[in-house]
Design a protein around this motif. Structure first.
Motif, PDB file in Angstrom:
ATOM      1  N   ILE A  32     -13.755 -11.193  -1.960  1.00 35.89           N
ATOM      2  CA  ILE A  32     -13.917 -12.561  -1.445  1.00 35.89           C
ATOM      3  C   ILE A  32     -12.694 -12.960  -0.617  1.00 35.89           C
ATOM      4  O   ILE A  32     -11.590 -12.455  -0.827  1.00 35.89           O
ATOM      5  CB  ILE A  32     -14.175 -13.579  -2.581  1.00 35.89           C
ATOM      6  N   SER A  64       0.817  -1.221   0.000  1.00 37.35           N
ATOM      7  CA  SER A  64       0.000   0.000   0.000  1.00 37.35           C
ATOM      8  C   SER A  64       0.851   1.272   0.000  1.00 37.35           C
ATOM      9  O   SER A  64       0.509   2.248  -0.668  1.00 37.35           O
ATOM     10  CB  SER A  64      -0.963   0.002   1.178  1.00 37.35           C
ATOM     11  N   LYS A  73      -2.911 -17.874   7.363  1.00 40.20           N
ATOM     12  CA  LYS A  73      -3.617 -17.261   8.477  1.00 40.20           C
ATOM     13  C   LYS A  73      -5.118 -17.518   8.333  1.00 40.20           C
ATOM     14  O   LYS A  73      -5.675 -17.293   7.259  1.00 40.20           O
ATOM     15  CB  LYS A  73      -3.361 -15.754   8.372  1.00 40.20           C
TER      16      LYS A  73
HETATM   17  N1  COA Z   1      -8.646 -12.369   1.046  1.00 40.21           N
HETATM   18  C1  COA Z   1      -7.829 -12.716   2.070  1.00 40.21           C
HETATM   19  N2  COA Z   1      -6.838 -11.941   2.521  1.00 40.21           N
HETATM   20  C2  COA Z   1      -6.660 -10.765   1.914  1.00 40.21           C
HETATM   21  C3  COA Z   1      -7.474 -10.324   0.848  1.00 40.21           C
HETATM   22  C4  COA Z   1      -8.507 -11.178   0.425  1.00 40.21           C
HETATM   23  N3  COA Z   1      -9.345 -10.827  -0.559  1.00 40.21           N
HETATM   24  N4  COA Z   1      -7.043  -9.113   0.445  1.00 40.21           N
HETATM   25  C5  COA Z   1      -6.010  -8.796   1.241  1.00 40.21           C
HETATM   26  N5  COA Z   1      -5.762  -9.793   2.117  1.00 40.21           N
HETATM   27  C6  COA Z   1      -4.738  -9.838   3.168  1.00 40.21           C
HETATM   28  C7  COA Z   1      -3.317  -9.972   2.639  1.00 40.21           C
HETATM   29  O1  COA Z   1      -2.965 -11.317   2.451  1.00 40.21           O
HETATM   30  C8  COA Z   1      -2.537  -9.351   3.783  1.00 40.21           C
HETATM   31  O2  COA Z   1      -2.441 -10.307   4.809  1.00 40.21           O
HETATM   32  P1  COA Z   1      -1.376 -10.218   6.022  1.00 40.21           P
HETATM   33  O3  COA Z   1      -2.088  -9.558   7.141  1.00 40.21           O
HETATM   34  O4  COA Z   1      -1.084 -11.638   6.322  1.00 40.21           O
HETATM   35  O5  COA Z   1      -0.187  -9.472   5.521  1.00 40.21           O
HETATM   36  C9  COA Z   1      -3.465  -8.250   4.260  1.00 40.21           C
HETATM   37  O6  COA Z   1      -4.766  -8.590   3.806  1.00 40.21           O
HETATM   38  C10 COA Z   1      -3.158  -6.907   3.699  1.00 40.21           C
HETATM   39  O7  COA Z   1      -3.037  -7.039   2.297  1.00 40.21           O
HETATM   40  P2  COA Z   1      -1.876  -6.328   1.500  1.00 40.21           P
HETATM   41  O8  COA Z   1      -1.851  -6.918   0.146  1.00 40.21           O
HETATM   42  O9  COA Z   1      -0.632  -6.335   2.306  1.00 40.21           O
HETATM   43  O10 COA Z   1      -2.505  -4.873   1.511  1.00 40.21           O
HETATM   44  P3  COA Z   1      -2.246  -3.707   0.556  1.00 40.21           P
HETATM   45  O11 COA Z   1      -2.998  -2.568   1.129  1.00 40.21           O
HETATM   46  O12 COA Z   1      -0.783  -3.558   0.328  1.00 40.21           O
HETATM   47  O13 COA Z   1      -2.902  -4.157  -0.865  1.00 40.21           O
HETATM   48  C11 COA Z   1      -4.775  -4.985  -2.229  1.00 40.21           C
HETATM   49  C12 COA Z   1      -4.303  -4.132  -1.024  1.00 40.21           C
HETATM   50  C13 COA Z   1      -6.300  -4.956  -2.260  1.00 40.21           C
HETATM   51  C14 COA Z   1      -4.209  -4.416  -3.531  1.00 40.21           C
HETATM   52  C15 COA Z   1      -4.266  -6.434  -2.102  1.00 40.21           C
HETATM   53  O14 COA Z   1      -4.482  -6.869  -0.761  1.00 40.21           O
HETATM   54  C16 COA Z   1      -4.986  -7.422  -3.005  1.00 40.21           C
HETATM   55  O15 COA Z   1      -4.691  -7.479  -4.184  1.00 40.21           O
HETATM   56  N6  COA Z   1      -5.932  -8.200  -2.451  1.00 40.21           N
HETATM   57  C17 COA Z   1      -6.674  -9.207  -3.172  1.00 40.21           C
HETATM   58  C18 COA Z   1      -7.934  -8.617  -3.784  1.00 40.21           C
HETATM   59  C19 COA Z   1      -8.642  -9.685  -4.586  1.00 40.21           C
HETATM   60  O16 COA Z   1      -8.163 -10.120  -5.600  1.00 40.21           O
HETATM   61  N7  COA Z   1      -9.806 -10.128  -4.081  1.00 40.21           N
HETATM   62  C20 COA Z   1     -10.480 -11.226  -4.686  1.00 40.21           C
HETATM   63  C21 COA Z   1     -11.332 -10.866  -5.834  1.00 40.21           C
HETATM   64  S1  COA Z   1     -12.821 -10.067  -5.343  1.00 40.21           S
END
Ligand code: COA
Length: 564
Positions: free
Chosen positions: A345, A12, A257
């Protein structure tokens, strides 16, 4: 300037810096820190004027900092040195902390200081501080440092005496001693390790890492460390002076997790304390969905860990939403959580399911049911107020509301393709073009880049950007929601909204949008191409990157012209 962001991942902070620097007219490229030779190649191709390292897990190679100006963002105050800066600040209970932008040199965190910022420490988790105070301070400091460097006349401060490098906070230093640590200490230790690496401990006689702890102000019982109650997916453990809720655990070094009550089947035998209703409880406790009401406006908070929304969470939120609509209010504000509004999701629960494809299908349908209920609401005006970030389906769930207000500093990633070319659902094909036009929608989906609050409003995706300060943000949300609820023309506006929806439905029913999107999603989940499953596997296990995606690295595109 031409600026290369050299980073461990596109987290982020990196996303925010990317967007903020680009908005100021700089030419940007990202390179993931994979190997010295790869970073050297990126520098050679992009020929940056400046390299900024917002988030690195190792030192910048000498072959780079010797020849180019490199700024390293250190999440600590001036003079602080070492890899566990923020963890130690939380664990030590300091009241003020900061961010320093240093010039990379041979010795770690020891180069001249180009800019620094400080902030008051909030009593919260490391991840929350990082996504809010640290990110905001780092942006201010990097922008100042870049301006100073561009001026060519700034003389950075070299510290006269270096303080010793504080080593990585060890597992033993983080450990909870349940026989003597009070509730505040337990909370502080878990907060200092939240996100990663967690606190090594035991539950039900098995080793695990603890995350996501919450204070409990009334319940008591058992011996310190005992599991004494369960609420939904969280477990309550006794401390010497009270009790704390544990939300999430990681059971083995290479496992993912999960909500604690799902990670341990033994939790089924723990006495359950069901949530009495949706109203926000008095005092401190664990409550993932909480409703408040004031002056004809309902505020629905959903504090889901990491913004991930599993099938049951979506279904419970839908129940709470339907109940909120029965209240004598005119406006419902969907508040999401403090750090994330929603990230779509729940990829971890999907990964842990017996059939990830079936669980993906159930989860996206539950998200769609929720989005549909919001879109079809005729009795109220619905507002999505984004204090925290939103990603993928979470952005479109927010867009399902009539109004979308974003806190300055929050980031939106309204696209899906980064998750293995996922097509996406949540009625985005209905919601997005209506806001940004067909070409605008295609560009957002294709570019796969984050939107700052300002960009989201400029593009038409969001309706307003509100103060970055959380307290002022809340006050602005309340003021605007009240204005909406008590507007003289409330009834005609509600009637116009109903009419618009009816017209849209006549043109193309929502069920058709859903069927078209889900036909694509079915291919993603069950089809020949496993990209989504592979991407999800890598995402939840945090597999290291082995290349930088092309959409972030223009210097690696075939048509790239090396600057002369
Ligand atoms: N499901 C489960 N865990 C998720 C999640 C999801 N949809 N989206 C984020 N997380 C978790 C990450 O694994 C991370 O876990 P941690 O606490 O073990 O580090 C935490 O949330 C924070 O995510 P992070 O990627 O570090 O945050 P960010 O602010 O840097 O990035 C996003 C934000 C949204 C760009 C990125 O988290 C992402 O691409 N998430 C997936 C979104 C997605 O594809 N959803 C499914 C389709 S609807």
């Amino acid at each position: 300037m031409r600026i290369l962001l050299l980073t461990h991942s596109y987290n982020s902070l990196t996303q925010r810096l990317h967007a903020e620097l680009a908005a100021r007219g700089h030419e940007l490229a990202i390179e993931f820190d994979i190997a010295d030779s790869v970073a050297e190649e990126a520098v050679d191709l992009f020929q940056p004027d400046l390299i900024v390292a917002p988030y690195l897990r190792r030192a910048i190679p000498e072959s780079i900092w010797k020849h180019r100006m490199c700024f390293v963002v250190h999440p600590g105050i001036v003079g602080d040195r070492g890899p566990s800066a923020l963890d130690r600040a939380i664990q030590d209970g300091v009241t003020e902390w900061g961010v320093t932008v240093l010039q990379a040199e041979a010795e770690m965190d020891a180069g001249p200081v180009w800019a620094s910022e400080t902030f008051a420490m909030r009593r919260t988790t490391k991840s929350s501080l990082y996504r809010n105070e640290v990110t905001a301070a780092a942006c201010r400091a990097v922008l100042t440092a870049v301006e100073r460097y561009a001026s060519g006349s700034f003389d950075p401060m070299r510290l006269s005496a270096l303080s010793p490098l504080r080593p990585l906070l060890k597992r033993e230093e983080r450990r909870i001693d349940w026989s003597c640590d009070d509730t505040a200490t337990v909370l502080r230790k878990i907060a200092a390790a939240d996100g990663f690496p967690g606190v090594a401990d035991q539950m039900f006689g098995e080793p695990c890492h603890l995350y996501d702890a919450h204070a409990e102000s009334t319940l008591r019982g058992g011996q310190p460390g005992d599991v004494i109650a369960r609420c939904e997916t969280a477990l309550l453990r006794a401390t010497v002076d009270g009790a704390v809720w544990i939300g999430h655990v990681r059971r083995h070094a290479n496992s993912i997790k999960l909500p604690v009550a799902l990670a341990f089947p033994e939790a089924a035998g723990v006495p359950e304390l069901p949530l009495a209703n949706w109203w926000a409880a008095e005092g401190e406790t664990w409550q993932d969905i909480a409703y408040r009401e004031r002056d004809g406006v309902g505020y629905l908070h959903f504090e889901f860990y990491n913004g991930a929304m599993g099938t049951q969470q979506c279904q419970r939120l839908l129940q709470a939403y339907r109940w909120a609509l029965t209240r004598p209010t005119r406006v419902v504000v969907l508040m999401g959580g403090a750090d994330f509004w929603s990230n779509g999701i729940h990829l971890n629960l999907i990964e842990a399911a017996d059939s990830p494809a079936d669980e993906s299908w159930a989860n996206i349908n539950a998200m769609n049911d929720l989005a549909e209920a919001i879109i079809r609401t005729e009795s109220h005006f619905i507002v999505a107020a984004l204090q925290g970030n939103a990603g993928a389906g979470g952005c479109f769930l927010a867009r399902a509301a009539d109004q979308l207000w974003v806190r300055e500093g929050a980031l939106l990633n309204p696209h899906y393709k980064n998750m293995g070319n996922l097509y996406g659902s949540e009625y985005w094909t209905y919601l997005l073009p209506a806001r940004v036009g067909e070409e605008g929608a295609r560009a957002i989906m294709r570019n796969r880049l984050p939107l700052t609050a300002q960009a989201a409003v400029e593009r038409g995706f969001a309706d307003a950007r509100l103060s970055e300060n959380a307290d002022i943000f809340f006050a602005e949300v309340v003021r605007r929601a009240n204005e909406l609820a008590h507007a003289e023309d409330f009834s005609p506006r509600l009637a116009a909204k109903k009419e618009r929806r009816a017209k849209d439905e006549a043109e193309k029913p929502l069920s058709l949008y859903r069927a078209e999107e889900l036909a694509q999603m079915r291919r993603n989940f069950y089809g020949f191409d496993p990209s989504y499953h592979v991407a999800r596997y890598r995402f939840v296990r945090k597999s290291p990157h082995s290349w930088t995606p092309r959409h972030l690295a223009p210097h690696r595109n075939p048509g790239w012209q090396q600057p002369v």
